[in-house]
Enzyme design. Structure first.
Site, PDB file in Angstrom:
ATOM      1  NE  ARG A  89      -4.505   3.175  -7.044  1.00 54.54           N
ATOM      2  CZ  ARG A  89      -5.791   2.987  -6.777  1.00 54.54           C
ATOM      3  NH1 ARG A  89      -6.197   2.827  -5.544  1.00 54.54           N
ATOM      4  NH2 ARG A  89      -6.669   2.957  -7.753  1.00 54.54           N
ATOM      5  NE  ARG A 128     -15.848   1.113 -11.838  1.00 51.24           N
ATOM      6  CZ  ARG A 128     -14.763   1.045 -11.071  1.00 51.24           C
ATOM      7  NH1 ARG A 128     -14.518  -0.029 -10.343  1.00 51.24           N
ATOM      8  NH2 ARG A 128     -13.900   2.040 -11.058  1.00 51.24           N
ATOM      9  NE  ARG A 161     -14.377   5.683 -10.147  1.00 54.79           N
ATOM     10  CZ  ARG A 161     -13.543   4.866  -9.505  1.00 54.79           C
ATOM     11  NH1 ARG A 161     -14.027   3.882  -8.759  1.00 54.79           N
ATOM     12  NH2 ARG A 161     -12.253   5.023  -9.612  1.00 54.79           N
ATOM     13  NE  ARG A 172      -8.798   4.460 -12.611  1.00 48.35           N
ATOM     14  CZ  ARG A 172     -10.020   3.949 -12.552  1.00 48.35           C
ATOM     15  NH1 ARG A 172     -10.865   4.123 -13.546  1.00 48.35           N
ATOM     16  NH2 ARG A 172     -10.396   3.272 -11.512  1.00 48.35           N
TER      17      ARG A 172
HETATM   18  P1  AMP Z   1      -9.988   3.734  -7.041  1.00 49.76           P
HETATM   19  O1  AMP Z   1     -11.399   4.036  -6.678  1.00 49.76           O
HETATM   20  O2  AMP Z   1      -9.282   2.866  -6.034  1.00 49.76           O
HETATM   21  O3  AMP Z   1      -9.847   3.217  -8.453  1.00 49.76           O
HETATM   22  O4  AMP Z   1      -9.213   5.138  -6.982  1.00 49.76           O
HETATM   23  C1  AMP Z   1      -9.570   6.207  -7.833  1.00 49.76           C
HETATM   24  C2  AMP Z   1      -8.413   7.184  -7.945  1.00 49.76           C
HETATM   25  O5  AMP Z   1      -8.117   7.737  -6.656  1.00 49.76           O
HETATM   26  C3  AMP Z   1      -7.091   6.597  -8.427  1.00 49.76           C
HETATM   27  O6  AMP Z   1      -7.041   6.484  -9.839  1.00 49.76           O
HETATM   28  C4  AMP Z   1      -6.100   7.612  -7.874  1.00 49.76           C
HETATM   29  O7  AMP Z   1      -6.114   8.813  -8.647  1.00 49.76           O
HETATM   30  C5  AMP Z   1      -6.709   7.941  -6.525  1.00 49.76           C
HETATM   31  N1  AMP Z   1      -6.208   7.019  -5.484  1.00 49.76           N
HETATM   32  C6  AMP Z   1      -6.912   6.054  -4.833  1.00 49.76           C
HETATM   33  N2  AMP Z   1      -6.136   5.396  -3.960  1.00 49.76           N
HETATM   34  C7  AMP Z   1      -4.904   5.946  -4.055  1.00 49.76           C
HETATM   35  C8  AMP Z   1      -3.654   5.682  -3.427  1.00 49.76           C
HETATM   36  N3  AMP Z   1      -3.522   4.711  -2.517  1.00 49.76           N
HETATM   37  N4  AMP Z   1      -2.598   6.462  -3.780  1.00 49.76           N
HETATM   38  C9  AMP Z   1      -2.715   7.447  -4.680  1.00 49.76           C
HETATM   39  N5  AMP Z   1      -3.852   7.732  -5.336  1.00 49.76           N
HETATM   40  C10 AMP Z   1      -4.935   6.992  -5.029  1.00 49.76           C
END
Ligand code: AMP
Length: 215
Positions: A89, A128, A161, A172
């Site tokens: 990311r 969601r 969530r 985000r």
């Molecule tokens: P997601 O389910 O992919 O939307 O991830 C939820 C949250 O987890 C994100 O908003 C970040 O706070 C954290 N997160 C997930 N993947 C990463 C990553 N590769 N690097 C840093 N934080 C992450």
């Protein structure tokens, strides 16, 4: 098969990773799912990650890279391949992934960038709901569960969530444009990138991902 799905929150990376697993056997590795299971299990890593996740910020690179490298080394991932969802990311994470794959002499096949407008993200994440147990994802308007509040697949309770609240969604998205959009440029430069319009039916997006694997 070894590939990466990049895209803003809510674009459908998790849904596509699940389809790719069903049909190709490659294992989904979602950094967000792993963080949430660490939080649920109340591990030190989970506690550390939670404060960042609840604010919609990224968990620091060092912690995230270490966690993902460990998963990538698992024998099952080695044998079946992977679909990375939510990682890398940041450009630093992409470089660390390259270093890890080079060390093990593993080649990445494709990076699919699923692209939608910010308005679509806000509309999708706003409704969601997800399963607490199996991770299946629903939407109050476009994909409601058959019985309210319960997962069709495993009957477990559904939840919204905390980071799908409107203010956190905006944060985000800001973080995505600032930190993750450069990851798309990074893979474009290496010739691995395939851009896909994420605002299409799930099966169309899936077909375009698969076509991109051979094309
Ligand atoms: P997601 O389910 O992919 O939307 O991830 C939820 C949250 O987890 C994100 O908003 C970040 O706070 C954290 N997160 C997930 N993947 C990463 C990553 N590769 N690097 C840093 N934080 C992450």
């Amino acid at each position: 098969m070894r590939m990466i799905l990049v895209g803003p929150p809510g674009v459908g990376k998790g849904t596509q990773a699940a389809l790719l697993e069903q049909r190709t056997g490659a294992k989904p590795l979602s950094s967000g799912v792993i963080f949430r299971s660490e939080i649920e299990a109340e591990t030190d890593l989970g506690q550390l990650a939670k404060s960042y996740i609840d604010r919609g910020e990224l968990v620091p690179n060092g912690i995230t890279i270490q966690m993902m490298v460990k998963r990538l080394r698992a024998p099952e991932i080695r044998a079946k391949g992977f679909v990375l969802d939510g990682f890398p990311r940041t450009v630093r994470q992409a470089e660390a992934l390259d270093e890890e794959l080079a060390k093990e002499d593993i080649r990445l096949h494709r990076v699919a960038s699923l692209e939608v407008s910010d308005e679509v993200v806000v509309a999708r994440l706003g409704g969601r709901i997800g399963c607490t147990k199996c991770g299946e994802i629903y939407h109050q308007v476009t994909k409601p569960p058959k019985r309210e509040g319960l997962c069709d697949k495993c009957n477990s309770p559904l939840f919204v969530r905390k980071d799908d609240q409107p203010e956190t969604i905006r944060e985000r998205l800001r973080v995505f444009h600032e930190q993750t959009a450069p990851v798309v440029d990074y893979y474009e430069a290496s010739g691995l990138l395939k851009r896909i319009n994420g605002d299409q039916p799930t099966e169309t997006v899936y077909s375009e991902i698969v076509a991109g694997l051979t094309g």
